[in-house]
Design a protein around this motif. Structure first.
Motif, PDB file in Angstrom:
ATOM      1  N   SER A 207       0.869  -1.173   0.000  1.00 31.99           N
ATOM      2  CA  SER A 207       0.000   0.000   0.000  1.00 31.99           C
ATOM      3  C   SER A 207       0.907   1.224   0.000  1.00 31.99           C
ATOM      4  CB  SER A 207      -0.925   0.003   1.226  1.00 31.99           C
ATOM      5  OG  SER A 207      -1.818   1.085   1.172  1.00 31.99           O
ATOM      6  N   VAL A 208       1.125   1.801  -1.172  1.00 28.41           N
ATOM      7  CA  VAL A 208       2.133   2.846  -1.308  1.00 28.41           C
ATOM      8  C   VAL A 208       1.550   4.264  -1.319  1.00 28.41           C
ATOM      9  CG1 VAL A 208       3.734   1.317  -2.507  1.00 28.41           C
ATOM     10  CG2 VAL A 208       2.093   2.678  -3.837  1.00 28.41           C
ATOM     11  N   ALA A 209       0.230   4.381  -1.175  1.00 28.81           N
ATOM     12  CA  ALA A 209      -0.373   5.713  -1.195  1.00 28.81           C
ATOM     13  C   ALA A 209      -1.258   5.998   0.006  1.00 28.81           C
ATOM     14  CB  ALA A 209      -1.188   5.904  -2.476  1.00 28.81           C
ATOM     15  N   ALA A 210      -1.557   4.985   0.806  1.00 25.68           N
ATOM     16  CA  ALA A 210      -2.424   5.165   1.968  1.00 25.68           C
ATOM     17  C   ALA A 210      -2.116   4.083   2.996  1.00 25.68           C
ATOM     18  CB  ALA A 210      -3.901   5.090   1.563  1.00 25.68           C
ATOM     19  N   HIS A 211      -2.535   4.328   4.218  1.00 30.94           N
ATOM     20  CA  HIS A 211      -2.352   3.331   5.277  1.00 30.94           C
ATOM     21  C   HIS A 211      -3.157   2.072   4.940  1.00 30.94           C
ATOM     22  CE1 HIS A 211      -2.739   1.456   9.265  1.00 30.94           C
ATOM     23  NE2 HIS A 211      -1.620   2.100   9.564  1.00 30.94           N
ATOM     24  N   PRO A 212      -2.625   0.883   5.244  1.00 26.65           N
ATOM     25  CA  PRO A 212      -3.353  -0.355   4.922  1.00 26.65           C
ATOM     26  C   PRO A 212      -4.784  -0.401   5.450  1.00 26.65           C
ATOM     27  CG  PRO A 212      -1.116  -0.884   5.542  1.00 26.65           C
ATOM     28  CD  PRO A 212      -1.288   0.587   5.811  1.00 26.65           C
ATOM     29  N   ARG A 213      -5.046   0.216   6.587  1.00 25.20           N
ATOM     30  CA  ARG A 213      -6.410   0.172   7.117  1.00 25.20           C
ATOM     31  C   ARG A 213      -7.384   0.875   6.173  1.00 25.20           C
ATOM     32  NH1 ARG A 213      -7.868   1.730  13.269  1.00 25.20           N
ATOM     33  NH2 ARG A 213      -6.701  -0.190  13.577  1.00 25.20           N
TER      34      ARG A 213
END
Length: 261
Positions: A207-213
């Protein structure tokens, strides 16, 4: 052979990201300085990966010759090393990479890139044939993602077929190495096939643009690949950087289980 008591691995560690004692407990206050430079840094807000104590990388032939003592000195705590792909390909840098990481004292794990035009048993046989138990310091990894750029296989089986193939491969690998594998996946593959499934496996998520949650919903994750444009001393060019979900104390407790065979 002593199997890792998997359900105990995160017991008491709250690594599912659902309690104040878990990884989100690391997200308060000002964002710390990054541990590694990044050519394309993202703003993850309060839940920034820089808050995590434990950082790692993953490597393949595309990273060239790696200076492992320099990687260790940079603060890298673990490494995932590409080993095999499908039922007939081995990464030419695999042996040099895992042995180099071992000599440098970096915990390491091999990973297999799954080929959806092949059979799970043939791929498990290939992995076992080419990955000695000494190359499995941490639990081995099954890398499952769509590969639209593949010159030989762009098929996308239905979700039930995908999960059945994964289960067969995972069972074979766990039986041989005595460690329950980690599952690596990407956002679209997880959305298409894995939501609500494989709850008793550790996940390594991209997930390179947002937190995994924000991307993976309630999926518990152990490792988060947050950039592919990082700079790791000892690795030429850009590199993937990952973080472990918990604190350094959690990491040491996880290692105590994960290192057993």
């Amino acid at each position: 052979m002593v199997r890792i008591p998997f359900l105990v691995l995160f017991a008491g560690l709250a690594l599912a990201g659902c309690t104040a004692a878990g990884p989100d407990a690391l997200t308060f206050g000002l964002t710390p300085q990054p541990k590694f430079k990044d050519n394309d840094p993202q703003d993850f807000g309060a839940r920034h990966p820089h808050r995590h104590d434990i950082h790692g990388t993953d490597v393949s032939k595309w990273n060239g010759a790696v200076d492992w003592p320099k990687v260790k000195a940079s603060g890298i705590d673990f490494v995932f090393v590409k080993a095999t792909e499908g039922a007939d390909r081995i990464d030419p840098s695999f042996e040099a990479n895992w042995r180099g990481a071992a000599r440098a004292g970096i915990p390491y794990a091999p990973y297999h890139f799954y080929y959806f035009c092949g059979e799970p048993d043939a791929q498990a046989d290939w992995f076992i044939q080419n990955v000695p138990k000494s190359a499995v310091s941490l639990p081995p990894v099954l890398d499952v993602e769509w590969n639209p750029a593949s010159p030989t296989c762009r098929t996308r089986p239905d979700p039930a077929t995908v999960r059945a193939a994964m289960s067969r491969f995972l069972d074979r690998i766990e039986a041989h190495y005595g460690k329950r594998p980690i599952i690596y996946t990407s956002v679209d593959f997880h959305r298409d096939n894995l939501v609500g499934h494989f709850r008793n496996y550790h996940f390594w998520v991209r997930s390179v643009a947002a937190h995994p949650r924000d991307i993976y919903g309630d999926r518990a994750w152990a490792f988060w690949q947050y950039t592919s444009t990082g700079i790791v001393p000892g690795i030429e060019g850009e590199a993937d950087i990952n973080v472990f979900s918990g604190t350094r104390e959690h990491w040491q407790r996880w290692l105590a289980y994960a290192g057993k065979t």
